[in-house]
Scaffold this motif. Structure first.
Motif, PDB file in Angstrom:
ATOM      1  N   ASN A 100      22.387  22.627  -8.530  1.00 35.24           N
ATOM      2  CA  ASN A 100      21.968  21.349  -9.103  1.00 35.24           C
ATOM      3  C   ASN A 100      20.462  21.262  -9.294  1.00 35.24           C
ATOM      4  OD1 ASN A 100      21.505  21.298  -6.309  1.00 35.24           O
ATOM      5  ND2 ASN A 100      21.664  19.074  -6.208  1.00 35.24           N
ATOM      6  N   ASN A 101      19.731  22.259  -8.758  1.00 35.50           N
ATOM      7  CA  ASN A 101      18.272  22.247  -8.882  1.00 35.50           C
ATOM      8  C   ASN A 101      17.694  23.596  -9.318  1.00 35.50           C
ATOM      9  OD1 ASN A 101      18.679  23.724  -6.547  1.00 35.50           O
ATOM     10  ND2 ASN A 101      17.885  22.147  -5.172  1.00 35.50           N
ATOM     11  N   GLY A 102      18.490  24.402  -9.981  1.00 39.10           N
ATOM     12  CA  GLY A 102      17.968  25.671 -10.482  1.00 39.10           C
ATOM     13  C   GLY A 102      18.993  26.789 -10.473  1.00 39.10           C
ATOM     14  N   GLU A 103      18.551  27.961 -10.893  1.00 36.91           N
ATOM     15  CA  GLU A 103      19.429  29.126 -11.005  1.00 36.91           C
ATOM     16  C   GLU A 103      18.953  30.219 -10.058  1.00 36.91           C
ATOM     17  OE1 GLU A 103      21.191  30.622 -14.980  1.00 36.91           O
ATOM     18  OE2 GLU A 103      19.571  32.052 -14.552  1.00 36.91           O
ATOM     19  N   ILE A 104      19.903  30.993  -9.533  1.00 35.63           N
ATOM     20  CA  ILE A 104      19.589  32.110  -8.638  1.00 35.63           C
ATOM     21  C   ILE A 104      20.343  33.344  -9.111  1.00 35.63           C
ATOM     22  CG2 ILE A 104      19.690  32.983  -6.273  1.00 35.63           C
ATOM     23  CD1 ILE A 104      19.624  30.199  -5.218  1.00 35.63           C
ATOM     24  N   ASP A 105      19.656  34.483  -9.128  1.00 35.41           N
ATOM     25  CA  ASP A 105      20.288  35.778  -9.412  1.00 35.41           C
ATOM     26  C   ASP A 105      20.785  36.377  -8.093  1.00 35.41           C
ATOM     27  OD1 ASP A 105      19.511  35.615 -12.118  1.00 35.41           O
ATOM     28  OD2 ASP A 105      17.550  36.459 -11.636  1.00 35.41           O
ATOM     29  N   TYR A 106      21.847  37.138  -8.180  1.00 34.18           N
ATOM     30  CA  TYR A 106      22.347  37.788  -6.973  1.00 34.18           C
ATOM     31  C   TYR A 106      22.839  39.197  -7.281  1.00 34.18           C
ATOM     32  CZ  TYR A 106      27.138  36.907  -8.677  1.00 34.18           C
ATOM     33  OH  TYR A 106      28.302  36.902  -9.406  1.00 34.18           O
ATOM     34  N   ASP A 107      22.811  40.031  -6.245  1.00 37.49           N
ATOM     35  CA  ASP A 107      23.505  41.320  -6.281  1.00 37.49           C
ATOM     36  C   ASP A 107      24.848  41.202  -5.572  1.00 37.49           C
ATOM     37  OD1 ASP A 107      21.396  42.891  -7.571  1.00 37.49           O
ATOM     38  OD2 ASP A 107      20.286  42.625  -5.695  1.00 37.49           O
TER      39      ASP A 107
END
Length: 432
Positions: free
Chosen positions: A100-107
């Motif tokens: 709800n407050n941004g995007e995160i990349d993940y492996d």
């Protein structure tokens, strides 16, 4: 330049959604490991201990006794970071999540989102009942019940006063039993002192469950002991009965009976959470994510699930998935941490095997039941003491343990507790 970069290693971006038993134990299993950069995401900025939620709700513990801030918990571990936020969408193809407050990349992505109350599609109950799943629910329940007690003291109509004081608890599992027992103890020891004007009003505590026994997963001995103890404490138990509706201060039961009350406490069922972007085929019964023996979610890559939100059926003893208990979450969190280490080192992962350490439930003062492996059963004071000890050492740090031990000691010695405050937090959008 970091030590990891100097050594030529790029840490895996591990994102954990949910900071309950499973998420915290997974993060701590990999603490200070240079091969992992961990981000734990939770909508609250604190971890809390669900088995003691009902004691906050009934004023026996402060919410700070069972809660601890994530940032303080992880401050000494260089590779663990906390992000306050709520998951809105998953993009498995792009390896990203939208909060709800941004995007995160993940492996690697791990769901440890626990469960929420299941109202089985009954909208009136969803709107009007008092849930019991988190700290907010517990504080709301405490405020609501205390406010209704105060209102009852000034209500001249006996029928209306009785509705304010009558309580129906739906669900005969551990939470329902523990809430009913605690309320019965309060009614006997504390309320006559605090509210002498309410003595003799005839209000009742009902415990309603659709099964044939209370504490269905436990032994027949525990079920009988629990029924007998609650019955002796004055709790009216209705088995083979379901709550069908709750509207206009009327709890309607499947038997046709109607109970006039303002208070329905809902502990009758839970369901996992579904998230946009995850394939429908990855979800099983009660929206739990279908996992292989290594907790990898089927149908997607690099996504795992642990705890209440995971469903594994590889163990013959649990054809419908493991029980949604704290010990399962803790063990799966630690096991997945070990497997992720092995996977990074090119070693084979080990299938998860649940070790049943036993089940217990507290009923009231000096009353509890405990089932240990190999059909070992305890009841009464011994089981009560075992319950206190296990839950005390399971709290996340020494501060919580000492504060809880102090509150329990005071409550035991004087058969009372002085934490029954009506606290109404201001909504974030309200003006001062």
């Amino acid at each position: 330049m970091t030590n990891t970069q100097v050594q030529g290693r790029i840490p895996k971006r591990l994102v954990i959604i949910g900071g309950g038993f499973g998420g915290v134990n997974l993060a701590l299993k990999l603490k200070n490991d240079p091969d992992f950069h961990i981000t734990l995401v939770d909508k609250n900025n604190y971890n809390f201990f669900p088995p003691l939620i009902y004691q906050v709700a009934t004023g026996f513990l402060e919410n700070s006794n069972i809660s601890y801030p994530f940032r303080k918990l992880f401050r000494d571990y260089s590779n663990i970071h906390f992000r306050l936020g709520e998951l809105e969408k998953v993009n498995p193809a792009a390896h990203t999540i939208q909060l709800n407050n941004g995007e995160i990349d993940y492996d690697i992505l791990v769901f440890s989102t626990g469960a929420k109350s299941n109202y089985f599609g009954m909208e009136n109950i969803s709107r009007n009942a008092i849930p019991m799943k988190n700290v907010d629910d517990a504080l709301n329940m405490r405020n609501t019940l205390l406010q209704r007690l105060e209102l009852a003291t000034i209500t001249p109509d006996p029928a209306e006063r009785k509705k304010l004081l009558t309580i129906v608890v739906a669900g005969g599992g551990p939470t329902g039993v523990e809430v009913s027992g605690m309320l019965a103890d309060l009614r006997r020891h504390s309320f006559p002192k605090d509210y002498p004007e309410l003595i003799g009003t005839g209000a009742n505590i009902y415990l309603v469950d659709g099964g044939e026994h209370l504490l269905a997963p436990m032994s027949a001995a525990s079920q009988k002991d629990t029924f007998d103890a609650l019955n002796k404490m004055g709790v009216i138990i209705k088995l083979k009965t379901q709550v069908k509706d709750f509207v206009n201060d009327r709890v309607e039961l499947s038997t046709g009976e109607v109970i006039e009350t303002r208070n329905l406490i809902w502990t009758a069922g839970v369901t996992a959470m579904a998230f946009e972007g995850m394939p429908a085929a990855s979800y099983g019964r009660a929206k739990r994510l279908i996992c292989d023996p290594f907790n990898k979610v089927t149908g997607v890559e690099d996504i795992f699930a642990i705890g209440d939100t995971a469903m594994q059926t590889h163990e013959a003893e649990y054809p419908n998935g493991h029980p949604q208990l704290a010990q399962v979450s803790i063990q799966q969190g630690k096991a997945l941490g070990a497997n992720l280490k092995d996977m990074g080192e090119g070693k084979p992962m080990k299938p998860f095997h649940y070790k049943d350490l036993g089940t217990m439930a507290i009923i009231g003062r000096n009353k509890a039941v405990c089932d240990l492996p190999h059909n070992i059963h305890f009841k009464g004071f011994i089981a009560w003491f075992m319950w206190l000890f296990v839950h005390l050492i399971s709290l996340i740090n020494y501060r919580n343990r000492l504060k809880t031990l102090y509150n329990w000691t005071v409550a035991y010695l004087n058969k009372d507790q002085s934490l029954r405050f009506i606290v109404r937090p201001k909504h974030p959008d309200e003006k001062p």
